[in-house]
Design a protein around this motif. Structure first.
Motif, PDB file in Angstrom:
ATOM      1  N   ALA A 194     -17.710  12.198  11.741  1.00 20.10           N
ATOM      2  CA  ALA A 194     -17.706  11.932  10.297  1.00 20.10           C
ATOM      3  C   ALA A 194     -19.129  11.741   9.776  1.00 20.10           C
ATOM      4  N   ILE A 195     -19.957  11.035  10.541  1.00 19.65           N
ATOM      5  CA  ILE A 195     -21.344  10.807  10.130  1.00 19.65           C
ATOM      6  C   ILE A 195     -22.130  12.118  10.149  1.00 19.65           C
ATOM      7  N   LEU A 196     -21.964  12.913  11.213  1.00 15.66           N
ATOM      8  CA  LEU A 196     -22.696  14.176  11.313  1.00 15.66           C
ATOM      9  C   LEU A 196     -22.289  15.154  10.211  1.00 15.66           C
ATOM     10  N   ALA A 197     -20.991  15.235   9.915  1.00 18.53           N
ATOM     11  CA  ALA A 197     -20.539  16.144   8.857  1.00 18.53           C
ATOM     12  C   ALA A 197     -21.051  15.700   7.491  1.00 18.53           C
ATOM     13  N   THR A 198     -21.022  14.398   7.229  1.00 17.03           N
ATOM     14  CA  THR A 198     -21.544  13.892   5.958  1.00 17.03           C
ATOM     15  C   THR A 198     -23.033  14.182   5.817  1.00 17.03           C
ATOM     16  N   LEU A 199     -23.768  13.964   6.905  1.00 14.86           N
ATOM     17  CA  LEU A 199     -25.205  14.244   6.874  1.00 14.86           C
ATOM     18  C   LEU A 199     -25.470  15.731   6.671  1.00 14.86           C
ATOM     19  N   ALA A 200     -24.648  16.589   7.263  1.00 13.31           N
ATOM     20  CA  ALA A 200     -24.823  18.029   7.083  1.00 13.31           C
ATOM     21  C   ALA A 200     -24.566  18.443   5.637  1.00 13.31           C
ATOM     22  N   PHE A 201     -23.548  17.869   5.003  1.00 17.32           N
ATOM     23  CA  PHE A 201     -23.298  18.183   3.587  1.00 17.32           C
ATOM     24  C   PHE A 201     -24.450  17.697   2.708  1.00 17.32           C
ATOM     25  N   VAL A 202     -25.007  16.534   3.000  1.00 17.99           N
ATOM     26  CA  VAL A 202     -26.136  16.018   2.225  1.00 17.99           C
ATOM     27  C   VAL A 202     -27.351  16.930   2.377  1.00 17.99           C
ATOM     28  N   LEU A 203     -27.632  17.345   3.616  1.00 21.65           N
ATOM     29  CA  LEU A 203     -28.757  18.251   3.834  1.00 21.65           C
ATOM     30  C   LEU A 203     -28.540  19.594   3.149  1.00 21.65           C
ATOM     31  N   ALA A 204     -27.291  20.066   3.139  1.00 23.01           N
ATOM     32  CA  ALA A 204     -27.010  21.327   2.454  1.00 23.01           C
ATOM     33  C   ALA A 204     -27.250  21.218   0.954  1.00 23.01           C
ATOM     34  N   ASN A 205     -26.833  20.116   0.363  1.00 25.60           N
ATOM     35  CA  ASN A 205     -27.072  19.934  -1.072  1.00 25.60           C
ATOM     36  C   ASN A 205     -28.558  19.814  -1.386  1.00 25.60           C
ATOM     37  N   ARG A 206     -29.299  19.167  -0.499  1.00 24.03           N
ATOM     38  CA  ARG A 206     -30.744  19.054  -0.707  1.00 24.03           C
ATOM     39  C   ARG A 206     -31.406  20.425  -0.599  1.00 24.03           C
ATOM     40  N   GLN A 207     -30.939  21.241   0.337  1.00 15.57           N
ATOM     41  CA  GLN A 207     -31.506  22.573   0.484  1.00 15.57           C
ATOM     42  C   GLN A 207     -31.168  23.455  -0.707  1.00 15.57           C
TER      43      GLN A 207
END
Length: 245
Positions: A194-207
């Motif tokens: 759950a933490i890794l997926a949330t972090l991946a979505f945040v990084l995607a939005n930042r990109q």
């Protein structure tokens, strides 16, 4: 409205520092994903989901058996240094009562290793798209692992569990046994996904916020822009060849 040079330089410096921070967090995310993919292999193959407790018999008689149980094998302690194990991963056949749990853990393992392989797409596709693909794969892995953790206690009323933990065993009642480190690690893995997926979505939005408007994204497998991305990729290769010649 004209922008002063000092303000433009400050904005450029802020963007550079932001890109560096995003790359550092992305590397940390990728390392954590790889580490837990390896850990889940251990969770799947180790016979350490259930362990007998140290119970002394009330009456004179044979001592109760002691050992551990996993998804694929049951190991009983013996007089030899090596425990006596029945079953194994070599047969690719889980215990009859734990087949559904083993399948769910296997699907979760396949999803997380697919997300690890998708890290190679950073060279060909936009970072935002790769992060989103990996995030959905990690959510799938976490959901399957969570479902396996919920179904595992319901499968305790089996012959293998009764032989190891006594006749008092039942669904959600381990009898003379207790959960062992592999099952606890699987529960922690759900939180980790759950933490890794949330972090991946945040990084995607930042990109996405850093991409210029005319950038062509590669929606690998899940988008109709897949041919345009390949065309852009091969055009860049042709440009590189012409420059090198």
């Amino acid at each position: 409205m004209l922008v002063s040079p000092s303000l433009a330089d400050l904005s450029r410096l802020y963007q550079t520092e932001f890109v560096r921070s995003a790359r550092a967090v992305g590397v940390l995310w990728a390392v954590c994903t790889l580490c837990f993919a390896i850990i889940q292999v251990v969770i799947l193959v180790q016979p350490s989901w259930i362990c007998t407790t140290d119970v002394r018999p009330q009456q004179a008689g044979p001592e109760p058996p002691s050992g551990t149980l996993g998804l694929f094998e049951v190991c009983m302690e013996s007089d030899w240094p090596v425990p006596d194990c029945h079953g194994g991963l070599s047969t690719l056949s889980p215990l009859p009562s734990l087949q559904s749990v083993a399948v769910l853990v296997g699907v979760s393992l396949l999803a997380v290793w697919t997300s690890v392989l998708c890290l190679c797409l950073f060279r060909f596709c936009s970072a935002a798209t790769v992060y989103k693909i990996c995030a959905w794969l990690q959510l799938t892995a976490g959901f399957c692992l969570a479902l396996a953790c919920l179904l595992f206690p319901d499968s305790w009323e089996s012959q293998e569990m009764k032989a190891l933990c006594g006749d008092s065993v039942g669904s959600f009642s381990p009898g003379n046994c207790s959960v062992h480190w592999a099952y606890i690690l699987a529960i922690l893995g759900v939180l980790d996904y759950a933490i890794l997926a949330t972090l991946a979505f945040v990084l995607a939005n930042r990109q996405d916020a850093l991409l210029p408007p005319d950038t062509q994204e590669c929606e690998w497998i899940v988008s109709i822009h897949y041919p345009s991305c390949l065309a852009s990729f091969f055009s860049q290769l042709n440009l590189f060849d012409s420059l090198s010649s």
